[in-house]
Motif scaffolding. Structure first.
Motif, PDB file in Angstrom:
ATOM      1  N   SER A 186       0.767  -1.109   0.037  1.00  0.00           N
ATOM      2  CA  SER A 186      -0.066  -0.054   0.069  1.00  0.00           C
ATOM      3  C   SER A 186       0.978   1.393  -0.036  1.00  0.00           C
ATOM      4  O   SER A 186       1.600   1.473   0.960  1.00  0.00           O
ATOM      5  CB  SER A 186      -0.972  -0.166   1.385  1.00  0.00           C
TER       6      SER A 186
ATOM      7  N   ASN B 109      -1.328  -4.714  -7.039  1.00  0.00           N
ATOM      8  CA  ASN B 109      -2.568  -3.833  -6.728  1.00  0.00           C
ATOM      9  C   ASN B 109      -3.140  -3.175  -8.236  1.00  0.00           C
ATOM     10  O   ASN B 109      -4.269  -3.069  -8.594  1.00  0.00           O
ATOM     11  CB  ASN B 109      -2.335  -2.612  -6.053  1.00  0.00           C
TER      12      ASN B 109
ATOM     13  N   TRP C 237      -4.965   1.510  -1.103  1.00  0.00           N
ATOM     14  CA  TRP C 237      -4.202   1.347  -2.229  1.00  0.00           C
ATOM     15  C   TRP C 237      -2.666   1.923  -1.750  1.00  0.00           C
ATOM     16  O   TRP C 237      -1.788   1.607  -2.208  1.00  0.00           O
ATOM     17  CB  TRP C 237      -4.546   2.029  -3.457  1.00  0.00           C
TER      18      TRP C 237
END
Length: 247
Positions: A146, A173, A247
């Motif tokens: 992230s 991601n 994210w």
């Protein structure tokens, strides 16, 4: 495989989170036929045998697949096509962590498995997933990927460490989002599954237990919950221990 079974391929599944994901699915339901993806077929066979000693309700078998080798990936896809004619769920779980002291070499090693390998497997099995009535594509990610948390001084992931691994999971991601955008019109459900910090031999298990790591079966259940459909309200996102991972 019985015609009514949901066929699931989990890469990197002869140990760790992949193995525990398979175990969680098979112990809880007779709905699944799980293919344990493994680079070393001997180890995969042993892992499948270990699962069969448990009171599992579904079916399991090993399948040889090295995500870094095109011939191996294509052979695995050809085997699934000739044997089953389709694939219902693909769980991209295979991953590595490099301790190579040279950053450039560590990046090459990790990206070959954690990023390029994921694309290779996904692309090879997409035609088989398209033959499923309810295809599901899952990327096993990590909170360390992230960017938001990496940049937050108040986050436990704010640390200049494991750059190569973290970059590979950040790339995952983006792959998740791009495949979701591409495939949602084809009735696909695409997810990320973040098992959290887990004490496996991926890194030193005793060391990470001191940092609060959970046991492998917990991580396996977190991924299995996405496979089963428990997290379908969060489709297109990274599902983690605290809901949707940023994210």
């Amino acid at each position: 495989m019985a015609a009514s079974k949901t066929l699931v391929l989990i890469t990197g599944a002869n140990q760790g989170i992949g193995f525990e994901t398979a175990k969680n699915l098979l112990l809880a339901s007779n709905a699944y036929h799980v293919l344990l993806g493994t680079r070393d077929l001997t180890k995969g066979t042993a892992s499948a045998s270990a699962l069969k000693t448990l009171p599992i309700k579904g079916q399991v078998e090993p399948i040889q697949i090295d995500v870094t080798k095109d011939d191996s990936v294509d052979a695995a896809a050809a085997h699934v096509e000739s044997t089953y004619g389709k694939l219902d769920i693909l769980v991209n779980n295979a991953g590595i962590f490099s301790k190579n002291p040279k950053a450039r070499d560590a990046f090459r090693e990790i990206l070959a498995v954690n990023s390029v390998g994921v694309v290779s497997v996904t692309e090879a099995f997409l035609p088989l997933l398209r033959k499923s009535s309810a295809p599901r594509l899952i990327f096993v990610g990590s909170s360390v990927g992230s960017i938001r948390q990496a940049a937050d001084p108040n986050s436990k992931y704010y640390a200049p460490a494991a750059n190569e691994y973290r970059a590979s999971k950040a790339a995952l991601n983006m792959l998740l989002v791009q495949y979701w955008v591409k495939l949602q019109k084809e009735n696909f459900k695409v997810f990320g599954a973040d098992p959290g910090l887990i004490a496996t031999n991926f890194v030193n298990p005793e060391q990470v237990r001191k940092r609060g790591a959970m046991e492998p079966d917990v991580g396996g259940e977190r991924v299995a919950s996405v496979v089963r459909g428990d997290r379908d309200a969060d489709v297109g996102r990274m599902c983690g221990e605290y809901g949707v991972s940023p994210w």
